[in-house]
Design a protein around this motif. Structure first.
Motif, PDB file in Angstrom:
ATOM      1  N   ALA A   9       1.493 -21.490  -3.797  1.00 22.73           N
ATOM      2  CA  ALA A   9       1.932 -20.693  -4.817  1.00 22.73           C
ATOM      3  C   ALA A   9       2.659 -21.365  -6.155  1.00 22.73           C
ATOM      4  CB  ALA A   9       2.726 -19.247  -4.493  1.00 22.73           C
ATOM      5  N   GLU A  10       3.801 -22.106  -5.662  1.00 19.45           N
ATOM      6  CA  GLU A  10       4.527 -22.944  -6.772  1.00 19.45           C
ATOM      7  C   GLU A  10       3.494 -23.955  -7.638  1.00 19.45           C
ATOM      8  OE1 GLU A  10       7.534 -26.666  -6.720  1.00 19.45           O
ATOM      9  OE2 GLU A  10       8.068 -24.779  -5.195  1.00 19.45           O
ATOM     10  N   GLN A  11       2.733 -24.457  -6.944  1.00 20.22           N
ATOM     11  CA  GLN A  11       1.522 -25.186  -7.699  1.00 20.22           C
ATOM     12  C   GLN A  11       0.695 -24.484  -8.690  1.00 20.22           C
ATOM     13  OE1 GLN A  11       1.297 -28.715  -8.037  1.00 20.22           O
ATOM     14  NE2 GLN A  11       3.340 -28.482  -6.461  1.00 20.22           N
ATOM     15  N   MET A  12       0.424 -23.240  -8.435  1.00 22.37           N
ATOM     16  CA  MET A  12      -0.412 -22.242  -9.027  1.00 22.37           C
ATOM     17  C   MET A  12       0.299 -21.986 -10.169  1.00 22.37           C
ATOM     18  SD  MET A  12      -3.613 -21.261  -8.178  1.00 22.37           S
ATOM     19  CE  MET A  12      -3.680 -19.520  -8.793  1.00 22.37           C
ATOM     20  N   ARG A  13       1.704 -21.760 -10.184  1.00 24.93           N
ATOM     21  CA  ARG A  13       2.596 -21.205 -11.181  1.00 24.93           C
ATOM     22  C   ARG A  13       2.953 -22.553 -12.065  1.00 24.93           C
ATOM     23  NH1 ARG A  13       4.586 -17.907  -6.896  1.00 24.93           N
ATOM     24  NH2 ARG A  13       6.220 -19.299  -6.435  1.00 24.93           N
ATOM     25  N   ARG A  14       2.527 -23.631 -11.784  1.00 25.08           N
ATOM     26  CA  ARG A  14       2.688 -24.657 -12.870  1.00 25.08           C
ATOM     27  C   ARG A  14       1.509 -25.003 -13.828  1.00 25.08           C
ATOM     28  NH1 ARG A  14       5.051 -29.409  -8.843  1.00 25.08           N
ATOM     29  NH2 ARG A  14       7.087 -28.515  -8.509  1.00 25.08           N
ATOM     30  N   GLN A  93      -9.682 -16.221 -21.056  1.00 25.89           N
ATOM     31  CA  GLN A  93      -8.449 -16.011 -21.388  1.00 25.89           C
ATOM     32  C   GLN A  93      -7.702 -16.941 -20.378  1.00 25.89           C
ATOM     33  OE1 GLN A  93     -10.191 -13.084 -19.839  1.00 25.89           O
ATOM     34  NE2 GLN A  93     -11.042 -12.850 -21.967  1.00 25.89           N
ATOM     35  N   SER A  94      -6.345 -17.148 -21.033  1.00 28.81           N
ATOM     36  CA  SER A  94      -5.444 -18.026 -20.279  1.00 28.81           C
ATOM     37  C   SER A  94      -4.418 -17.072 -19.354  1.00 28.81           C
ATOM     38  CB  SER A  94      -4.760 -18.752 -21.166  1.00 28.81           C
ATOM     39  OG  SER A  94      -5.378 -19.641 -21.923  1.00 28.81           O
ATOM     40  N   VAL A  95      -4.165 -17.350 -18.244  1.00 27.84           N
ATOM     41  CA  VAL A  95      -3.315 -16.651 -17.233  1.00 27.84           C
ATOM     42  C   VAL A  95      -2.188 -17.595 -16.870  1.00 27.84           C
ATOM     43  CG1 VAL A  95      -3.278 -15.623 -15.068  1.00 27.84           C
ATOM     44  CG2 VAL A  95      -5.121 -15.300 -16.122  1.00 27.84           C
ATOM     45  N   LEU A  96      -1.021 -17.106 -17.126  1.00 26.19           N
ATOM     46  CA  LEU A  96       0.226 -17.619 -16.503  1.00 26.19           C
ATOM     47  C   LEU A  96       0.900 -16.918 -15.413  1.00 26.19           C
ATOM     48  CD1 LEU A  96       1.855 -17.941 -20.152  1.00 26.19           C
ATOM     49  CD2 LEU A  96       0.510 -19.467 -19.107  1.00 26.19           C
ATOM     50  N   TYR A  97       0.612 -17.807 -14.222  1.00 29.07           N
ATOM     51  CA  TYR A  97       1.066 -17.002 -13.054  1.00 29.07           C
ATOM     52  C   TYR A  97       2.605 -16.951 -12.869  1.00 29.07           C
ATOM     53  CZ  TYR A  97      -3.582 -16.313 -11.317  1.00 29.07           C
ATOM     54  OH  TYR A  97      -4.801 -15.938 -11.140  1.00 29.07           O
ATOM     55  N   ILE A  98       3.411 -16.154 -12.651  1.00 26.59           N
ATOM     56  CA  ILE A  98       4.630 -15.892 -12.404  1.00 26.59           C
ATOM     57  C   ILE A  98       4.965 -15.531 -10.885  1.00 26.59           C
ATOM     58  CG2 ILE A  98       5.281 -15.614 -14.810  1.00 26.59           C
ATOM     59  CD1 ILE A  98       5.718 -12.472 -13.875  1.00 26.59           C
ATOM     60  N   PRO A  99       6.298 -15.630 -10.278  1.00 25.81           N
ATOM     61  CA  PRO A  99       6.536 -15.042  -9.043  1.00 25.81           C
ATOM     62  C   PRO A  99       6.231 -13.654  -9.005  1.00 25.81           C
ATOM     63  CG  PRO A  99       8.201 -16.599  -9.497  1.00 25.81           C
ATOM     64  CD  PRO A  99       7.399 -16.598 -10.965  1.00 25.81           C
ATOM     65  N   PRO A 100       5.556 -13.100  -8.118  1.00 24.00           N
ATOM     66  CA  PRO A 100       5.196 -11.568  -8.369  1.00 24.00           C
ATOM     67  C   PRO A 100       6.492 -10.726  -8.491  1.00 24.00           C
ATOM     68  CG  PRO A 100       4.083 -12.367  -6.438  1.00 24.00           C
ATOM     69  CD  PRO A 100       5.210 -13.527  -6.996  1.00 24.00           C
ATOM     70  N   VAL A 101       6.311  -9.711  -9.253  1.00 23.29           N
ATOM     71  CA  VAL A 101       7.516  -8.905  -9.566  1.00 23.29           C
ATOM     72  C   VAL A 101       6.958  -7.277  -9.707  1.00 23.29           C
ATOM     73  CG1 VAL A 101       7.324  -8.877 -12.264  1.00 23.29           C
ATOM     74  CG2 VAL A 101       9.345  -8.353 -10.948  1.00 23.29           C
ATOM     75  N   ASP A 130       9.703 -17.891 -21.697  1.00 27.40           N
ATOM     76  CA  ASP A 130      11.012 -17.666 -21.439  1.00 27.40           C
ATOM     77  C   ASP A 130      10.990 -16.063 -21.260  1.00 27.40           C
ATOM     78  OD1 ASP A 130      13.590 -17.135 -21.385  1.00 27.40           O
ATOM     79  OD2 ASP A 130      14.308 -18.296 -22.996  1.00 27.40           O
ATOM     80  N   TYR A 131      11.313 -15.473 -20.170  1.00 28.76           N
ATOM     81  CA  TYR A 131      10.920 -13.996 -20.237  1.00 28.76           C
ATOM     82  C   TYR A 131      12.059 -13.326 -19.371  1.00 28.76           C
ATOM     83  CZ  TYR A 131       9.008 -14.203 -15.527  1.00 28.76           C
ATOM     84  OH  TYR A 131       8.911 -14.719 -13.952  1.00 28.76           O
ATOM     85  N   GLN A 132      12.165 -11.918 -19.649  1.00 31.83           N
ATOM     86  CA  GLN A 132      13.086 -11.385 -18.632  1.00 31.83           C
ATOM     87  C   GLN A 132      12.591  -9.882 -18.399  1.00 31.83           C
ATOM     88  OE1 GLN A 132      16.407 -10.136 -22.289  1.00 31.83           O
ATOM     89  NE2 GLN A 132      17.045 -11.386 -20.541  1.00 31.83           N
ATOM     90  N   GLU A 137      17.928 -10.897 -15.454  1.00 29.91           N
ATOM     91  CA  GLU A 137      18.072 -12.310 -15.391  1.00 29.91           C
ATOM     92  C   GLU A 137      16.972 -12.976 -16.467  1.00 29.91           C
ATOM     93  OE1 GLU A 137      16.984 -15.876 -12.341  1.00 29.91           O
ATOM     94  OE2 GLU A 137      17.370 -13.795 -11.456  1.00 29.91           O
ATOM     95  N   ASN A 138      17.258 -13.911 -17.079  1.00 32.22           N
ATOM     96  CA  ASN A 138      16.453 -14.843 -17.615  1.00 32.22           C
ATOM     97  C   ASN A 138      15.608 -15.807 -17.130  1.00 32.22           C
ATOM     98  OD1 ASN A 138      15.403 -14.932 -20.309  1.00 32.22           O
ATOM     99  ND2 ASN A 138      16.640 -16.973 -20.822  1.00 32.22           N
ATOM    100  N   ARG A 139      14.343 -15.803 -17.069  1.00 30.46           N
ATOM    101  CA  ARG A 139      13.464 -16.557 -16.335  1.00 30.46           C
ATOM    102  C   ARG A 139      12.705 -17.652 -17.200  1.00 30.46           C
ATOM    103  NH1 ARG A 139      11.271 -12.326 -12.031  1.00 30.46           N
ATOM    104  NH2 ARG A 139      13.180 -11.109 -11.953  1.00 30.46           N
ATOM    105  N   LYS A 140      12.818 -18.629 -17.112  1.00 31.22           N
ATOM    106  CA  LYS A 140      11.997 -19.828 -17.860  1.00 31.22           C
ATOM    107  C   LYS A 140      10.967 -20.578 -16.809  1.00 31.22           C
ATOM    108  CE  LYS A 140      15.686 -20.483 -20.787  1.00 31.22           C
ATOM    109  NZ  LYS A 140      16.445 -21.459 -21.693  1.00 31.22           N
ATOM    110  N   MET A 141       9.775 -20.858 -17.378  1.00 37.35           N
ATOM    111  CA  MET A 141       8.648 -21.347 -16.497  1.00 37.35           C
ATOM    112  C   MET A 141       8.071 -22.256 -17.766  1.00 37.35           C
ATOM    113  SD  MET A 141       7.211 -18.570 -14.077  1.00 37.35           S
ATOM    114  CE  MET A 141       6.423 -19.624 -13.099  1.00 37.35           C
TER     115      MET A 141
END
Length: 147
Positions: A9-14, A93-101, A130-132, A137-141
């Motif tokens: 999952a971490e690799q997918m999010r990079r 399209q381009s997909v940017l995976y994040i930790p599920p919320v 950079d999202y919230q 909490e501010n999250r950066k990826m």
């Protein structure tokens, strides 16, 4: 294999994933991040597309990422769009995976996005997000496009 789940999952999010997205999977209205007039844009400004976004979520769901696309308006009302709501193109399209919320109706997701040509492979993209969620909490990826 479950021992590898978090690493996978971490690799997918990079990585930036180029794929077709079903419009039914989209959980908010689109938000334009940036707009450029390509006939007059200067090279310095074309090196990095950046901007802010703000989206209100539909219903109660789990959000797994962001979907980005582009639209080009040509003369004579000719439009090329890679939106999941339009006819499919080879750009998809381009997909940017994040930790599920988990989100509720009208949860606001806001932030900033920077899209640059790749540092190593200039035909690919590097993206910073950079999202919230609801002013939390501010999250950066960071994401890199691979071949």
């Amino acid at each position: 294999m479950s021992a590898l789940a978090s690493t996978a999952a971490e690799q997918m999010r990079r990585l930036l994933h180029v794929m077709s997205v079903d419009p039914a999977a989209i959980q908010s209205h689109a938000s334009c991040v940036t707009s450029m007039h390509l006939a007059t844009v200067e090279q310095d400004n074309s090196e990095c597309a950046q901007g802010s976004f703000r989206c209100s979520c539909f219903g109660r769901k789990t959000v797994h990422g962001f979907v980005i696309w582009f639209t080009v308006h040509f003369p004579n009302d000719i439009i090329l769009s890679t939106s999941p709501y339009e006819r499919e193109t080879h750009w998809e399209q381009s997909v940017l995976y994040i930790p599920p919320v988990h989100v509720e109706q009208d949860t606001v997701i806001s932030g900033k996005l920077w899209i640059r040509k790749g540092e190593v492979y200039h035909r690919f993209l590097d993206i910073e997000l950079d999202y919230q969620i609801d002013n939390g909490e501010n999250r950066k990826m960071k994401f890199k496009m691979k071949d």
